[in-house]
Motif scaffolding. Structure first.
Motif, PDB file in Angstrom:
ATOM      1  N   ILE A  89      -3.309   7.416  -9.280  1.00 59.46           N
ATOM      2  CA  ILE A  89      -2.644   8.132 -10.374  1.00 59.46           C
ATOM      3  C   ILE A  89      -3.203   9.364 -10.913  1.00 59.46           C
ATOM      4  O   ILE A  89      -2.535  10.533 -11.074  1.00 59.46           O
ATOM      5  CB  ILE A  89      -2.123   7.211 -11.552  1.00 59.46           C
ATOM      6  N   LEU A  90      -4.425   9.498 -11.437  1.00 62.73           N
ATOM      7  CA  LEU A  90      -5.127  10.603 -11.997  1.00 62.73           C
ATOM      8  C   LEU A  90      -5.136  11.806 -11.231  1.00 62.73           C
ATOM      9  O   LEU A  90      -5.038  12.520 -11.334  1.00 62.73           O
ATOM     10  CB  LEU A  90      -6.405   9.846 -12.633  1.00 62.73           C
ATOM     11  N   GLU A  91      -5.475  11.362  -9.758  1.00 63.41           N
ATOM     12  CA  GLU A  91      -5.608  12.482  -8.858  1.00 63.41           C
ATOM     13  C   GLU A  91      -4.280  13.053  -8.604  1.00 63.41           C
ATOM     14  O   GLU A  91      -4.167  14.032  -8.226  1.00 63.41           O
ATOM     15  CB  GLU A  91      -6.465  11.698  -7.375  1.00 63.41           C
ATOM     16  N   ALA A  92      -3.218  12.190  -8.468  1.00 62.11           N
ATOM     17  CA  ALA A  92      -1.785  12.812  -8.256  1.00 62.11           C
ATOM     18  C   ALA A  92      -1.445  13.640  -9.366  1.00 62.11           C
ATOM     19  O   ALA A  92      -0.837  14.517  -9.086  1.00 62.11           O
ATOM     20  CB  ALA A  92      -1.017  11.329  -8.363  1.00 62.11           C
ATOM     21  N   HIS A  93      -1.828  13.182 -10.794  1.00 62.99           N
ATOM     22  CA  HIS A  93      -1.554  14.107 -11.916  1.00 62.99           C
ATOM     23  C   HIS A  93      -2.336  15.166 -11.612  1.00 62.99           C
ATOM     24  O   HIS A  93      -1.716  16.516 -11.815  1.00 62.99           O
ATOM     25  CB  HIS A  93      -1.875  13.536 -13.213  1.00 62.99           C
ATOM     26  N   PHE A  94      -3.553  15.392 -11.212  1.00 64.87           N
ATOM     27  CA  PHE A  94      -4.510  16.416 -10.969  1.00 64.87           C
ATOM     28  C   PHE A  94      -3.829  17.227  -9.818  1.00 64.87           C
ATOM     29  O   PHE A  94      -3.674  18.421 -10.122  1.00 64.87           O
ATOM     30  CB  PHE A  94      -5.791  16.015 -10.811  1.00 64.87           C
ATOM     31  N   LEU A 132       0.447  11.130   2.407  1.00 65.90           N
ATOM     32  CA  LEU A 132       1.479  11.815   2.734  1.00 65.90           C
ATOM     33  C   LEU A 132       1.476  13.370   1.770  1.00 65.90           C
ATOM     34  O   LEU A 132       1.415  14.537   2.488  1.00 65.90           O
ATOM     35  CB  LEU A 132       2.743  11.154   2.676  1.00 65.90           C
ATOM     36  N   ALA A 133       1.292  13.195   0.612  1.00 69.27           N
ATOM     37  CA  ALA A 133       1.075  14.341  -0.036  1.00 69.27           C
ATOM     38  C   ALA A 133       0.024  15.325   0.288  1.00 69.27           C
ATOM     39  O   ALA A 133       0.168  16.495   0.300  1.00 69.27           O
ATOM     40  CB  ALA A 133       0.882  13.949  -1.610  1.00 69.27           C
ATOM     41  N   ARG A 134      -1.212  14.714   0.587  1.00 72.36           N
ATOM     42  CA  ARG A 134      -2.451  15.389   0.961  1.00 72.36           C
ATOM     43  C   ARG A 134      -1.831  16.116   2.287  1.00 72.36           C
ATOM     44  O   ARG A 134      -2.313  17.325   2.172  1.00 72.36           O
ATOM     45  CB  ARG A 134      -3.430  14.346   1.091  1.00 72.36           C
ATOM     46  N   LEU A 174       4.078  13.814  -4.665  1.00 69.56           N
ATOM     47  CA  LEU A 174       3.135  13.262  -5.788  1.00 69.56           C
ATOM     48  C   LEU A 174       3.904  12.650  -6.913  1.00 69.56           C
ATOM     49  O   LEU A 174       3.884  11.689  -7.640  1.00 69.56           O
ATOM     50  CB  LEU A 174       2.286  14.630  -6.083  1.00 69.56           C
ATOM     51  N   LYS A 175       4.968  13.448  -7.289  1.00 74.39           N
ATOM     52  CA  LYS A 175       5.957  12.874  -8.294  1.00 74.39           C
ATOM     53  C   LYS A 175       6.558  11.648  -7.860  1.00 74.39           C
ATOM     54  O   LYS A 175       6.803  10.853  -8.910  1.00 74.39           O
ATOM     55  CB  LYS A 175       7.009  13.988  -8.383  1.00 74.39           C
ATOM     56  N   GLN A 176       6.967  11.371  -6.868  1.00 75.65           N
ATOM     57  CA  GLN A 176       7.395   9.870  -6.254  1.00 75.65           C
ATOM     58  C   GLN A 176       6.259   8.902  -6.564  1.00 75.65           C
ATOM     59  O   GLN A 176       6.598   7.970  -7.011  1.00 75.65           O
ATOM     60  CB  GLN A 176       7.734  10.103  -4.912  1.00 75.65           C
ATOM     61  N   LEU A 177       5.117   9.340  -6.194  1.00 71.50           N
ATOM     62  CA  LEU A 177       3.988   8.258  -6.433  1.00 71.50           C
ATOM     63  C   LEU A 177       3.781   8.071  -8.009  1.00 71.50           C
ATOM     64  O   LEU A 177       3.657   6.841  -8.355  1.00 71.50           O
ATOM     65  CB  LEU A 177       2.498   9.002  -5.692  1.00 71.50           C
ATOM     66  N   ILE A 178       3.891   9.169  -8.687  1.00 72.50           N
ATOM     67  CA  ILE A 178       3.690   9.057  -9.953  1.00 72.50           C
ATOM     68  C   ILE A 178       4.829   8.019 -10.660  1.00 72.50           C
ATOM     69  O   ILE A 178       4.567   7.230 -11.403  1.00 72.50           O
ATOM     70  CB  ILE A 178       3.538  10.442 -10.779  1.00 72.50           C
ATOM     71  N   ALA A 179       5.937   8.319 -10.235  1.00 66.51           N
ATOM     72  CA  ALA A 179       7.161   7.546 -11.004  1.00 66.51           C
ATOM     73  C   ALA A 179       7.124   6.289 -10.377  1.00 66.51           C
ATOM     74  O   ALA A 179       7.337   5.283 -11.288  1.00 66.51           O
ATOM     75  CB  ALA A 179       8.393   8.144 -10.598  1.00 66.51           C
ATOM     76  N   SER A 180       6.773   6.012  -9.419  1.00 67.04           N
ATOM     77  CA  SER A 180       6.904   4.549  -8.619  1.00 67.04           C
ATOM     78  C   SER A 180       5.854   3.627  -8.747  1.00 67.04           C
ATOM     79  O   SER A 180       6.037   2.318  -8.809  1.00 67.04           O
ATOM     80  CB  SER A 180       7.241   4.744  -7.148  1.00 67.04           C
ATOM     81  N   ASP A 196       0.814  -1.242   0.128  1.00 62.89           N
ATOM     82  CA  ASP A 196       0.153   0.237   0.225  1.00 62.89           C
ATOM     83  C   ASP A 196       1.040   1.249   0.017  1.00 62.89           C
ATOM     84  O   ASP A 196       0.345   2.237   0.394  1.00 62.89           O
ATOM     85  CB  ASP A 196      -1.066  -0.030   1.330  1.00 62.89           C
ATOM     86  N   ASN A 197       1.934   1.040  -0.474  1.00 63.54           N
ATOM     87  CA  ASN A 197       2.845   2.411  -0.504  1.00 63.54           C
ATOM     88  C   ASN A 197       2.630   3.525  -1.119  1.00 63.54           C
ATOM     89  O   ASN A 197       2.592   4.618  -1.036  1.00 63.54           O
ATOM     90  CB  ASN A 197       4.399   2.123  -0.758  1.00 63.54           C
ATOM     91  N   ASP A 198       1.638   3.307  -2.493  1.00 63.89           N
ATOM     92  CA  ASP A 198       1.058   4.315  -3.211  1.00 63.89           C
ATOM     93  C   ASP A 198       0.164   5.020  -2.219  1.00 63.89           C
ATOM     94  O   ASP A 198      -0.009   6.224  -2.447  1.00 63.89           O
ATOM     95  CB  ASP A 198       0.507   3.580  -4.584  1.00 63.89           C
TER      96      ASP A 198
END
Length: 180
Positions: A40-45, A10-12, A27-33, A2-4
């Motif tokens: 993913i879509l909310e992270a990009h948003f 954490l980003a929130r 968020l960039k770490q989440l997107i890359a990893s 559940d790291n994502d």
């Protein structure tokens, strides 16, 4: 496993504690990893939102484009189209911005009625969104070739039932600025 989810939360938390750069990095770490994460879509948003506030419109646009590329399955599509249009507008990329704004109108103004008739049936929030979108489309068109740009757009991309609204708002802008 559940790291994502942990990165997302954490980003929130960073965002809520007024640490936008740290939130963006997370968020960039989440997107890359975790490119297949359910977040993913909310992270990009959210990345786009942080960058937009920081006036980094090119980077914000790249984030919003990721959400738009996901299509209608994204709950952030309408907001991303709107903000992507603004990112392009702020960079002077008016035709690209018009494309995003028209795609947004295509999703909000769905009825078979004319544009003016559709406006009457919208919620206040959607009406405000449409009004602002029409305003920025008009501004963009005024920086290009105006009605010719608009006619070329509809000729290339097909007619819309709300064309009356777009032409009306462009005409109103020209009247307000005394550009007869």
């Amino acid at each position: 496993k559940d790291n994502d989810a942990v990165l997302y939360q954490l980003a929130r938390a960073y965002e809520h504690s007024n640490q936008p750069e740290t939130s963006l990095a997370t968020l960039k770490q989440l997107i890359a990893s975790y490119p297949r994460s359910r977040y993913i879509l909310e992270a990009h948003f959210r990345s786009g939102e942080i960058q937009f506030v920081e006036k980094r419109y090119r980077q914000a646009g790249l984030s919003y484009r990721q959400v738009v590329a996901a299509g209608d399955s994204s709950p952030f599509l309408r907001q991303s189209l709107y903000k992507l249009g603004w990112c392009d507008f702020k960079q002077g990329l008016y035709p690209e911005g018009i494309d995003s704004f028209m795609a947004l109108l295509d999703r909000v103004l769905l009825d078979a009625a004319s544009g003016e008739q559709q406006l009457k049936g919208l919620s206040r929030a959607d009406r405000d969104l449409v009004d602002d979108t029409l305003r920025v489309i008009s501004l963009s068109l005024s920086y290009e070739a105006g009605p010719k740009t608009l006619a070329d757009y509809f000729s290339k991309h097909g007619p819309r039932l709300y064309e009356d609204l777009v032409y009306d708002r462009l005409g109103s802008l020209y009247l307000a600025r005394e550009r007869y």
